[in-house]
Design an enzyme around this catalytic site. Structure first.
Site, PDB file in Angstrom:
ATOM      1  N   SER A   1      -6.464  10.996  -0.324  1.00 19.54           N
ATOM      2  CA  SER A   1      -6.757  11.884  -1.457  1.00 19.54           C
ATOM      3  C   SER A   1      -6.046  11.406  -2.715  1.00 19.54           C
ATOM      4  CB  SER A   1      -6.368  13.310  -1.118  1.00 19.54           C
ATOM      5  OG  SER A   1      -4.994  13.382  -0.817  1.00 19.54           O
TER       6      SER A   1
ATOM      7  N   THR B   1       1.332  -8.896  12.906  1.00 13.81           N
ATOM      8  CA  THR B   1       1.502  -7.568  12.344  1.00 13.81           C
ATOM      9  C   THR B   1       1.202  -7.536  10.867  1.00 13.81           C
ATOM     10  OG1 THR B   1       3.055  -5.791  11.958  1.00 13.81           O
ATOM     11  CG2 THR B   1       3.901  -7.986  11.778  1.00 13.81           C
TER      12      THR B   1
ATOM     13  N   THR C   1       0.873  -1.192   0.000  1.00 15.93           N
ATOM     14  CA  THR C   1       0.000   0.000   0.000  1.00 15.93           C
ATOM     15  C   THR C   1       0.907   1.238   0.000  1.00 15.93           C
ATOM     16  OG1 THR C   1      -0.236  -0.066   2.403  1.00 15.93           O
ATOM     17  CG2 THR C   1      -1.949  -1.150   1.105  1.00 15.93           C
TER      18      THR C   1
ATOM     19  N   ASN D   1       0.583  11.008   5.642  1.00 17.47           N
ATOM     20  CA  ASN D   1      -0.652  10.726   6.367  1.00 17.47           C
ATOM     21  C   ASN D   1      -1.653  11.862   6.435  1.00 17.47           C
ATOM     22  OD1 ASN D   1      -0.446   7.943   7.214  1.00 17.47           O
ATOM     23  ND2 ASN D   1       1.457   8.653   8.149  1.00 17.47           N
TER      24      ASN D   1
ATOM     25  N   GLU E   1       6.721   4.885   7.411  1.00 18.05           N
ATOM     26  CA  GLU E   1       6.345   6.081   6.663  1.00 18.05           C
ATOM     27  C   GLU E   1       7.255   7.255   7.019  1.00 18.05           C
ATOM     28  OE1 GLU E   1       1.704   4.913   5.804  1.00 18.05           O
ATOM     29  OE2 GLU E   1       2.190   6.044   7.614  1.00 18.05           O
TER      30      GLU E   1
ATOM     31  N   LYS F   1       4.151  -6.881   3.927  1.00 17.50           N
ATOM     32  CA  LYS F   1       3.865  -5.493   3.594  1.00 17.50           C
ATOM     33  C   LYS F   1       3.598  -4.755   4.901  1.00 17.50           C
ATOM     34  CE  LYS F   1       0.520  -3.318   3.328  1.00 17.50           C
ATOM     35  NZ  LYS F   1      -0.233  -2.356   4.215  1.00 17.50           N
TER      36      LYS F   1
END
Lengths: 408, 408
Positions: free
Chosen positions: B408, B199, B162, B403, B280, B188
């Protein structure tokens, strides 16, 4: 802080007019503890007979000044007292040297003010782990005492700031039996905010007459629903301290007065909200209201899981009504929840009901709510009568800017 | 994701060469579940006789596919099995519709693969709260079955991504009694990473011979010290799933083999570290090693308090050896600590000892360590023999960029 920060967009337009509290005087000075070109030490002197109560961090690595205050709170109140606060250095994790610094400061303040050392309360806020150059503080206590001023509370609010972008004050006046009782408080706090018992540095003064035990009881009770219900970053300070003094100068006994109690809670809530509104990098003020939990404690666990979730806080920064992340936070909190009874709203817009998106949910309406400066996340768990409301701010680039080099 | 993210600077140079595991075949396809122009569904088919074990999120708002997998794990293993995974939509908090989607997908996969529906395990990852367009998945299962390929594991690793910026794989081979046993796994995960039990999405395959119970025991044991010891943002997913299958094709029984056990743990640790390295916005890989706690559980509480502290993670992003914040995190964790017995190191540099800065501490040396891509924070509590090591990444502007507008 080497650089100056832009004032929070959530800041009030100006510092409020705070009433003078008979029996309390203030002075501030630029002692150069760490910062240059600004005041960084404040002294408050309390008249003989003042009652003093306090609430402090529950951190296991509490700073030396906190330990000293905790040992002194609850002591005799028929003599004068003093509060000494410095910004720039937290005197935390400074070993034996930290204890010696507190001893030196409180001894010097006692002598300057003519009060017992056992009635001198000191706080330090700023960087952790650096030795406090306490001689810079003890050297100025005489000068501070000479400048004490009943109207000096705003200057005091400014002297205790660290990464704060605005000074924080709040007040209330209550008419009791034809007489006026006043409450005035100041606070500092912006980061490392996830209070546990008390929070940050907060000083509240009143001219009401109230015994120490009764004052402590009220302070502790309201701390639970005000300062202990805010969070900026889930990080709990080593130095949180809330001290309240009642000078009794009004001659009005308030031990059982509900109006005074409500006014005190309002002042505490106002200061707590101002701390969140000055949260590091904050662009939005966020209320998280959880209802329908099995009990209030579990409601708070859910509310804090939502308020501390980096994914929710960044979504709010992005004005994204990302309610899936609210579901995630409830799921991870550890408190009981039933996915199929969950309802969620953003402001007045019902987003989800009974475990799924509401049939008439409008993403457009929710997005409009997120664009405002005040965001409300409501969650009903559908399990019982437990409820809790907490307040936080969004997580923005500003937080990282401020904290990636606080010490530089 | 509407936009493409730069590959993490912590990513391995390339996807590893994974061994073919006899008894497992893979296929992927672009089904348009949410993303356009990339694969988003993977099918893995397992030979008859394969043992399947799993570990799953402890979230109270678990997604429908997780609940379905949990109900099926531990079932009979003498028939073939299949794993179906889609990215782009988590099928979480989707009410009755979510359960229906799982039913439709597992029924279609069972028919396409000729295996019992009770042996079809499905996972979904992506946005929470949107209905899963499951007909886009059921429509392609026949095509997927026709493309099954023993060498398709790298493509499978790509199809389940993702916000991941690189596909994650790891493997090991073990020689036992002159025969070779292989293990290959893919994962992932990038955000919403604070696993509790298992997880993210992880699939591990081996051709070893091992009974389901023994496989489950090993998987659960190693999950505690690998996937349950990483955190990116303290947020626990609704969809975490780890599934391991042993086909038995090598003919080598490994139930009591220590070399196999160590190899399996290595593969799990490698995949867990890769998830952190794709955290991230991550720029640095951080190891937090706590020793000297009263017991291992308390060591983990401290380690996770440090690894999840936004103030520590932003300091690391700023390459600031701000050890005062480590003291703060230990203090707030809730587990016992004695300030005056604490020792802290950054890499090999002793920062603090016995509750104060070390006499020969060099801020310059500590700052040099912080400039590296791998940061180690060591804490010794001086209380007992308890220890725990966890892994995380720094908190950077990239996390907020990703994040603030994931949807969007």
């Amino acid at each position: 802080m080497g650089k100056s920060l832009a004032v929070s967009p959530l800041a009030p337009a100006r510092f409020p007019d705070l009433p003078v509290i008979d029996g309390v005087t203030f002075a501030t000075i630029a002692a150069g503890v760490r910062y240059q070109g600004r005041t960084d030490v404040m002294l408050a002197k309390l008249a003989p007979g003042s009652a003093v109560a306090g609430a402090f961090t529950r951190s296991a690595t509490r700073a030396a000044p906190v330990l000293d205050c905790q040992a002194k709170i609850g002591g005799a109140s028929d003599e004068g007292a003093a509060i000494v606060v410095n910004s720039g250095n937290a005197n935390a994790f400074t070993g034996r040297g930290g204890t010696d610094a507190v001893e030196a400061i409180t001894a010097a303040a006692a002598e300057a003010c003519g009060v017992p050392q056992s009635r001198v309360f000191t706080s330090s806020t700023g960087v952790i782990g650096e030795p406090l150059p306490h001689e810079r503080i003890t050297a100025v206590l005489g000068d501070l005492h000479a400048k004490l001023d009943p109207a000096g509370i705003e200057a005091a609010a400014r002297a205790i700031m660290t990464t704060d972008t605005f000074p924080k004050g709040a007040s209330a006046t209550v008419e009791i039996d034809g007489k006026t009782v006043s409450i005035a408080g100041i606070a500092k706090g912006s980061g490392m905010i996830a209070p546990d018992m008390a929070t940050m540095l907060v000083y509240i003064f009143t001219d009401a007459v109230i015994a120490t035990d009764a004052l402590q009881h009220r302070l502790s009770t309201h701390t639970e629903t005000t300062f202990n219900c805010i969070t900026v970053d889930s990080d709990t300070s080593t130095s949180d301290a809330l001290i309240m003094a009642a000078t009794g100068a009004s001659g009005v006994e308030v031990a059982d007065n509900e109006a005074f109690d409500a006014a005190l809670r309002d002042v505490m809530m106002d200061l707590a909200h101002q701390v969140v509104k000055d949260g590091e990098g904050a662009q939005k003020f966020v209320e998280v209201a959880v209802t329908g939990a099995s009990n209030d404690d579990e409601a708070k666990v859910h509310a804090m899981a939502i308020a501390n979730s980096p994914l929710i806080k960044t979504a709010i920064a992005g004005e994204d009504p990302n309610w899936g992340r609210v579901v995630m936070a409830i799921g991870k909190s550890g408190a009981p929840a039933d996915r199929d009874r969950l309802s969620i709203r953003f402001g007045d817009i019902e987003v989800a009901r009974d475990g799924w998106r509401s049939p008439d949910y409008s993403e457009e309406d929710a997005a409009a709510h997120m664009k405002g400066q005040n965001v409300v996340i409501g969650v009903d768990l559908g399990l019982g009568e437990g409820r809790c409301t907490v307040w936080t701010c969004d997580l923005t680039h500003g937080y990282i800017d401020i904290n990636a080099d606080y010490r530089s």
